[in-house]
Write an enzyme that holds these catalytic residues in place. Structure first.
Site, PDB file in Angstrom:
ATOM      1  N   GLU A 190       0.935  -3.407  -1.090  1.00 24.20           N
ATOM      2  CA  GLU A 190       0.917  -1.973  -0.766  1.00 24.20           C
ATOM      3  C   GLU A 190      -0.475  -1.492  -0.393  1.00 24.20           C
ATOM      4  O   GLU A 190      -0.769  -0.298  -0.465  1.00 24.20           O
ATOM      5  CB  GLU A 190       1.494  -1.128  -1.924  1.00 24.20           C
ATOM      6  N   ASP A 355       3.769  -3.823   8.789  1.00 24.10           N
ATOM      7  CA  ASP A 355       4.762  -4.715   8.181  1.00 24.10           C
ATOM      8  C   ASP A 355       5.292  -5.620   9.285  1.00 24.10           C
ATOM      9  O   ASP A 355       5.721  -5.137  10.349  1.00 24.10           O
ATOM     10  CB  ASP A 355       5.920  -3.907   7.594  1.00 24.10           C
ATOM     11  N   TRP A 408      -1.524   2.286   0.924  1.00 17.05           N
ATOM     12  CA  TRP A 408      -1.013   2.751   2.224  1.00 17.05           C
ATOM     13  C   TRP A 408       0.346   3.432   2.061  1.00 17.05           C
ATOM     14  O   TRP A 408       1.073   3.609   3.021  1.00 17.05           O
ATOM     15  CB  TRP A 408      -0.998   1.645   3.259  1.00 17.05           C
ATOM     16  N   ASP A 469       8.437  -3.762  -5.089  1.00 13.89           N
ATOM     17  CA  ASP A 469       9.622  -3.383  -4.306  1.00 13.89           C
ATOM     18  C   ASP A 469      10.631  -2.594  -5.132  1.00 13.89           C
ATOM     19  O   ASP A 469      11.293  -1.692  -4.621  1.00 13.89           O
ATOM     20  CB  ASP A 469      10.302  -4.647  -3.760  1.00 13.89           C
TER      21      ASP A 469
END
Length: 531
Positions: A190, A355, A408, A469
């Site tokens: 992250e 990503d 982020w 996650d």
């Protein structure tokens, strides 16, 4: 004349989802879809660029859970079965769409050829996609970096340096296990950073990492060139920061390229459109509908409802890809020239992290965009594609700063992973960390094989529970039930093992089952938690 560098960074990650005790499991499709739509298409794009002698440089993190899943024999078999079913469905679609619409029929034939090619490529590398990517690293086109072990959110572990060290060290060891070499850099899960974290990176021989823009905007002291030159921390680890302009041009929901009406519509899939009896063999056995990868509609317009979308045509989409790649390359050229002059002829470094799954899974044409981008940049002498290591080796002077705490995630800090929807998990995670540290110290010199295996399994359960996650999914309200269940299950398994260890009531068969079901990191050593 070169006036600056461009660093494309792709973060490839999926949480560890492996259910060997089920013949099929809905969430395992996350991996299969990513293989078909992102990882193999990226390999195909790299291969075409290499074949055409186009200079390209990509930095790519392949996270430890993803490496473990890509190397898992059971998941490899399941992926081939998944692909075989897709091919069977595409063959039916070729026949069926012949009487429906010429554009649908054209795309049905495209999907059939694409699925057949995916299977051919997958078999040609014996399912070893990590090794296939490593070939491009050996050629100097790709720099594969690691990530912390299970993508745990490190800022919320900062008061447990043993837990942070375990995440970093196991991430590095997993990379070495799957590639045979040491990683040079790391993508922090992250993009989560807090001052002092870099000491763990230095200890594990990592030379660079990435942060979001505001980590350097609010660094101490201020970064002289903002986000457009790497800096170095007092520990000697280099830092690369995200360029917000590049992110907006690609990622923005309002003005980003993937929103063009000619591109494929993600949310229209025959898994939802076809009648139940016909589609049943190709969706989840429970009857829950899901994506099949066969989609006949394009975005058309944001104002057009899903049921009114126009048909998708791959040739029109490729026209858009080429337009957008040239536009992005042109914008990078203008940006580099502008910064070069503003910095007094010092070369800026544009860092564009995304990503990886954006390219192909969410944005179907994304891998083609990357390919066309490097073809366009090859005609632009001012912008040099580079890896972080190449940038580091090219600069004579670098400013030393301490970046600011940052991520982020939405609004730039921790709220995505710590809010009213997921805050309940941390008291359990923290308690498990404390128990793990205590057990690692108490049993540091343990020689009983059963107890050693139990301690290693406890470490696996803790690491799996720590995946960022699960907290993310709880925040975004997607597959919340699954995320909550995974968190609770791993914590329960950890606590059960801990109690049986203390009470000397270990059950070898039960342990063997857990080692099979949650068998990530086969060479893990729980002593990493001893500090």
């Amino acid at each position: 004349m070169s006036k600056g560098y461009f660093v494309l960074m792709l973060h490839a990650h999926l949480p560890y989802v492996n259910h060997p005790d089920f013949p099929q499991f809905m969430e395992e499709r996350w991996l299969f879809e990513a293989i078909s739509e992102t990882y193999i298409p990226l390999l195909r794009a790299f291969k075409r660029l290499k074949s055409d002698n186009i200079p390209f440089k990509v930095t790519m993190s392949i996270t430890p859970p993803l490496m473990e899943m890509l190397g898992n024999l059971d998941l490899k078999k399941k992926y081939l079965s998944y692909l075989d079913k897709n091919i069977e469905l595409a063959e039916k679609e070729v026949k069926r769409t012949a009487a429906e619409h010429p554009t649908k029929h054209k795309m049905a034939r495209y999907y059939l050829e694409d699925f057949l090619d995916l299977r051919k490529i997958y078999r040609s590398v014996n399912g070893n996609l990590v090794s296939a990517f490593m070939e491009f690293q050996r050629d100097g086109n790709l720099e594969i970096i690691t990530c912390n072990a299970t993508h745990g959110f490190l800022p919320l572990m900062s008061r447990y340096p043993e837990a942070v060290e375990a995440q970093i060290k196991i991430g590095v060891e997993t990379y070495r296990y799957h590639t045979g070499v040491m990683p040079k850099g790391i993508w922090l899960a992250e993009c989560g950073y807090y001052p002092g974290l870099e000491q763990h990176l230095k200890k594990n021989e990592l030379s660079f990492f990435f942060v979001d823009s505001h980590a350097l905007w609010y660094s101490e002291p201020s970064a002289r060139y903002g986000v457009y030159r790497p800096v170095v921390t007092p520990s000697g680890v280099f830092v690369f920061a995200r360029d917000p302009e590049s992110s907006q041009q690609v990622w923005s929901a309002e003005v980003g390229y993937p929103g063009d009406g000619r591109y494929r519509e993600f949310y229209r899939d025959i898994g939802f459109d076809r009648e139940e009896q016909y589609i049943a063999p190709y969706i989840d056995p429970s009857g829950t509908r899901c994506n099949t990868g066969i989609k006949y509609h394009r975005i058309t317009s944001k104002s057009v409802g899903l049921n009114d979308k126009d048909y998708y045509d791959i040739d029109r989409a490729m026209e858009a890809v080429r337009e957008h790649a040239k536009d992005f390359a042109s914008k990078k050229k203008e940006q580099v020239e502008r910064l070069y002059e503003a910095f007094g002829r010092i070369e800026p470094v544009i860092v564009a992290p995304f990503d990886a799954e954006l390219y192909g899974h969410w944005w179907f044409e994304g891998p083609f965009f990357i390919e066309e981008l490097f073809r366009a940049l090859a005609d632009t002498k001012q912008v040099i594609p580079a890896t972080p290591v190449e940038v580091i080796n090219s600069i004579d002077e670098v400013q030393e700063v301490v970046p600011a705490a940052s991520t982020w995630g939405a609004n730039g800090y921790n709220e995505v992973w710590l809010n009213g929807k997921n805050d309940w998990i941390y008291r359990h995670l923290d308690e498990a960390i404390e128990k793990m540290i205590s057990a690692a110290r108490t049993y540091y010199n343990e020689e009983d094989e059963l107890k050693v295996r139990t301690l290693n399994q406890m470490a696996r359960e803790l690491l799996l529970a720590q995946s960022s996650d699960w907290a993310f999914i709880m925040t975004t309200d997607t597959t919340v039930e699954y995320a909550m269940n995974r968190t609770k299950t791993h914590i329960k398994r950890f606590n059960d093992l801990y109690e049986k260890l203390l009470n000397n009531t270990l059950d070898p068969k039960e342990l063997e089952t857990l080692e099979w079901i949650d068998g990530i990191f086969r060479n893990i050593d729980y002593r990493v938690y001893a500090g």
